[in-house]
Design an enzyme around this catalytic site. Structure first.
Site, PDB file in Angstrom:
ATOM      1  N   LYS A 170       0.882  -1.176   0.000  1.00 55.57           N
ATOM      2  CA  LYS A 170       0.000   0.000   0.000  1.00 55.57           C
ATOM      3  C   LYS A 170       0.918   1.224   0.000  1.00 55.57           C
ATOM      4  O   LYS A 170       1.460   1.602   1.025  1.00 55.57           O
ATOM      5  CB  LYS A 170      -0.892  -0.007   1.250  1.00 55.57           C
ATOM      6  CG  LYS A 170      -2.184   0.803   1.143  1.00 55.57           C
ATOM      7  CD  LYS A 170      -2.040   2.258   0.782  1.00 55.57           C
ATOM      8  CE  LYS A 170      -1.673   3.129   1.970  1.00 55.57           C
ATOM      9  NZ  LYS A 170      -1.524   4.572   1.561  1.00 55.57           N
ATOM     10  N   GLY A 201      -4.405   3.400  -2.337  1.00 54.37           N
ATOM     11  CA  GLY A 201      -5.535   3.824  -1.511  1.00 54.37           C
ATOM     12  C   GLY A 201      -5.103   4.701  -0.365  1.00 54.37           C
ATOM     13  O   GLY A 201      -3.923   5.047  -0.236  1.00 54.37           O
ATOM     14  N   GLY A 203      -4.484   5.783   3.609  1.00 51.22           N
ATOM     15  CA  GLY A 203      -3.933   5.135   4.792  1.00 51.22           C
ATOM     16  C   GLY A 203      -4.980   4.600   5.756  1.00 51.22           C
ATOM     17  O   GLY A 203      -4.963   3.409   6.092  1.00 51.22           O
ATOM     18  N   PRO A 204      -5.910   5.465   6.188  1.00 52.99           N
ATOM     19  CA  PRO A 204      -6.886   4.990   7.181  1.00 52.99           C
ATOM     20  C   PRO A 204      -7.855   3.941   6.636  1.00 52.99           C
ATOM     21  O   PRO A 204      -8.584   3.326   7.410  1.00 52.99           O
ATOM     22  CB  PRO A 204      -7.639   6.272   7.570  1.00 52.99           C
ATOM     23  CG  PRO A 204      -6.733   7.389   7.168  1.00 52.99           C
ATOM     24  CD  PRO A 204      -5.981   6.908   5.963  1.00 52.99           C
ATOM     25  N   GLY A 207      -4.655   1.138   4.075  1.00 59.32           N
ATOM     26  CA  GLY A 207      -3.496   0.878   4.939  1.00 59.32           C
ATOM     27  C   GLY A 207      -3.901   0.181   6.222  1.00 59.32           C
ATOM     28  O   GLY A 207      -3.301  -0.815   6.635  1.00 59.32           O
ATOM     29  N   GLU A 245       9.860   2.214  10.572  1.00 60.53           N
ATOM     30  CA  GLU A 245      10.907   3.204  10.271  1.00 60.53           C
ATOM     31  C   GLU A 245      10.225   4.559  10.364  1.00 60.53           C
ATOM     32  O   GLU A 245       9.384   4.884   9.544  1.00 60.53           O
ATOM     33  CB  GLU A 245      11.476   2.916   8.880  1.00 60.53           C
ATOM     34  CG  GLU A 245      12.894   3.409   8.733  1.00 60.53           C
ATOM     35  CD  GLU A 245      12.928   4.864   8.334  1.00 60.53           C
ATOM     36  OE1 GLU A 245      12.907   5.715   9.256  1.00 60.53           O
ATOM     37  OE2 GLU A 245      12.975   5.145   7.142  1.00 60.53           O
ATOM     38  N   CYS A 279      14.013  11.315   6.171  1.00 58.52           N
ATOM     39  CA  CYS A 279      13.902  10.955   7.586  1.00 58.52           C
ATOM     40  C   CYS A 279      15.259  11.001   8.280  1.00 58.52           C
ATOM     41  O   CYS A 279      15.351  11.277   9.464  1.00 58.52           O
ATOM     42  CB  CYS A 279      13.266   9.582   7.725  1.00 58.52           C
ATOM     43  SG  CYS A 279      13.938   8.380   6.602  1.00 58.52           S
ATOM     44  N   GLU A 379      10.312  16.544  14.279  1.00 60.27           N
ATOM     45  CA  GLU A 379      10.666  16.392  12.869  1.00 60.27           C
ATOM     46  C   GLU A 379       9.822  17.361  12.037  1.00 60.27           C
ATOM     47  O   GLU A 379       8.606  17.298  12.035  1.00 60.27           O
ATOM     48  CB  GLU A 379      10.399  14.948  12.431  1.00 60.27           C
ATOM     49  CG  GLU A 379      10.822  14.675  11.017  1.00 60.27           C
ATOM     50  CD  GLU A 379      10.732  13.198  10.648  1.00 60.27           C
ATOM     51  OE1 GLU A 379       9.647  12.603  10.786  1.00 60.27           O
ATOM     52  OE2 GLU A 379      11.745  12.638  10.217  1.00 60.27           O
TER      53      GLU A 379
END
Ligand code: NAP
Ligand code: MG
Length: 472
Positions: A170, A201, A203-204, A207, A245, A279, A379
């Site tokens: 995903k 698609g 995430g909520p 995922g 990660e 990141c 971040e």
């Protein structure tokens, strides 16, 4: 841009079970460049079923066969190098030169590394009267972000396939086109149907359905800490394997004797690459009190070379950020930095001149930053550098280790031994010494809240294996 209107499931492009679509937007000018289907829980079900069905046969293939398939995959990606770069430039906004050298070439190299590792890895070993078998974990659910969209896909899918696992991917909603290109490359290699499956698609929806699916044995996630925490909790509840990660706030520590000009220049380049959406970026520059003002001036000069420019132009060094949401988030942090007392020496929260359309942020340098400030702790994920002052080596270690993260970092010193001794004191997964080059075979991953597990090289392959001991 060209896009598939289906999911890649069980070896073919199939219509989604739902009818919603996702607009893919060029962040440089806000144009909708394509639409892809927004997958549903039913699409995830079909993809997981295909991956489960394909698993026993794929798991039983000889490592040399898996290696041959991965070599074909590497070649199929390499043949699409320009198309990959243009696609990432269009949907992420990365400058085209960077897209070729990093967004295309890095995943091609990583795919090649797993073609080799599949053939050379010791899937069996002897310990005393035991033979240890390293067997594939099963069906992998891979959930990836948009910032290095193809690299993050390959860094999960290639080791999973090398291990003998099957995969449902995903990808991020902002960068689904390069994921579709990847599926095309997979298709061309003639991998057995169901070994790799793609569900685009949200995430909520897609995922979350993948993370919660009973048919998934391991979830590998890269993205925000907030989502990673939830995925870790779901995986823990179901007693399934998880790799996370989750980003960082890495320190670039310039020790007193180091070549300041070189270290500052490299530090600025490290953060502004990919518009700060990395990141492992060294977003905190740590300089000793005696050379602090000089470092700030050098950083200001270096930042002036990063003029926001059209991603499609070969000479552009800095593109937009990926979305309106990210632009607003980054600008919010810049305002917060000023409000908390840091001094802007380059950039600022307003749009760069002449860039009313698109998700642009001015490359920004903050001086007079103290370790407790929000911009020194969280971040930001944009082209923003903070410069902090330290008194002595112990102070530098304390500041460097003083966040919840621990993904990467850098140490500069005229004496390599001194740099290594300092690096040993850092709570972080990677440290580059005096500008050491990125190594796609070195384990990549976090200490503390930067994550769980390692990607890349043999360590990345081991994530997808479980062990069985036979006693004789
Ligand atoms: P994110 O929401 O964590 O996205 C990462 C991936 O997880 C995407 O594929 C996303 O889908 C998916 N996802 C979102 N909610 C989910 C859920 N409830 N269950 C399962 N999967 C889910 O990250 P973001 O919103 O794109 O970025 C927010 C911040 O995260 C950034 O500002 C940055 O600080 C951090 N970040 C870190 C990295 C990294 O490399 N460590 C990468 C990206 C972002 P959608 O694309 O549909 O949201
Ligand atoms: Mg999100």
């Amino acid at each position: 841009m060209k896009a598939h209107d289906g999911m890649y499931i069980d070896g073919d492009w199939r219509p989604s079970a739902g009818s919603s679509t996702i607009d893919v937007v060029n962040p440089a000018d806000e144009q909708v460049i394509a639409k892809v289907p927004a997958g549903t829980a039913r699409d995830v079900d079909s993809a997981v079923a295909a991956a489960r069905a394909a698993f026993p046969v794929w798991a039983a293939t000889a490592p040399a066969d898996r290696s041959a398939r991965l070599t074909a995959l590497r070649d199929a990606l390499a043949a699409r190098r320009d198309e990959i770069a243009e696609t990432v430039t269009a949907e992420l906004g990365a400058p085209i030169g960077f897209s070729r050298k990093v967004h295309a070439d890095l995943p091609i190299a990583v795919a090649g590394s797993y073609a080799e590792l599949a053939a050379s890895y010791a899937f069996e070993e002897k310990v005393g009267n035991s033979t240890i078998l390293h067997e594939p974990v099963g069906v992998v659910g891979a959930i990836t972000p948009w910032n290095y969209p193809l690299h993050q896909i390959v860094a999960k899918v290639a080791p999973a396939l090398a291990a003998g696992c099957t995969v449902v991917l995903k990808p991020a909603e902002d960068t689904p086109l390069v994921a579709q290109l990847f599926a095309e490359a997979v298709h061309e290699t003639g991998l057995p149907a169901g070994v790799f499956n793609l569900v685009t698609g949200l995430g909520p929806v897609a995922g979350q359905a993948l993370a919660e699916h009973d048919g998934v044995d391991l979830i590998s996630f890269t993205g925000s800490t907030a989502v990673g925490r939830r995925i870790g909790a779901v995986a823990g509840g179901a007693v399934k394997r998880v790799a996370l990660e989750l980003g960082g706030k890495s320190a670039n520590v310039i020790l007193p004797g180091a070549d300041l000009t070189r270290a500052v220049k490299a530090g600025v380049a490290n953060v502004f690459a990919n518009s700060g959406q990395t990141c492992s970026a060294w977003t905190r520059m740590l300089v000793d009190a005696a050379r602090y003002d000089e470092a700030v001036e050098l950083a200001q000069q270096a930042a002036a070379k990063y003029v926001p420019g059209d991603p499609g132009h070969a000479e552009s060094r800095l593109g937009p950020v990926v979305s309106a949401k990210q632009r607003d988030r980054v600008r919010g942090y810049i305002e917060r930095g000023t409000a908390e007392g840091a001094r802007v020496v380059a950039g600022g929260p307003d749009a760069p001149g002449g860039r009313e359309r698109g998700y642009w942020v001015r490359p920004t340098v903050f001086a007079d930053v103290t370790p407790d400030m929000t911009i020194a702790q969280e971040e930001i994920f944009g082209p923003v550098i903070t410069i902090l002052k330290y008194e002595d080596e112990d102070d530098a270690v304390r500041i460097a280790n003083g966040t919840v993260y621990g993904l990467a970092g850098a140490v500069w010193s005229e004496d390599e031994e001194e740099a290594v001794a300092f690096a040993r004191r850092l709570d972080t997964g990677q440290v580059d010494i005096n500008g050491g080059r990125f190594n796609p075979l070195a384990p990549f991953g976090g200490y503390k809240q930067s994550g769980v597990g390692r990607e890349l090289g043999a360590h990345g392959l081991a994530e997808y294996l479980q062990t069985k001991s036979l006693q004789f």
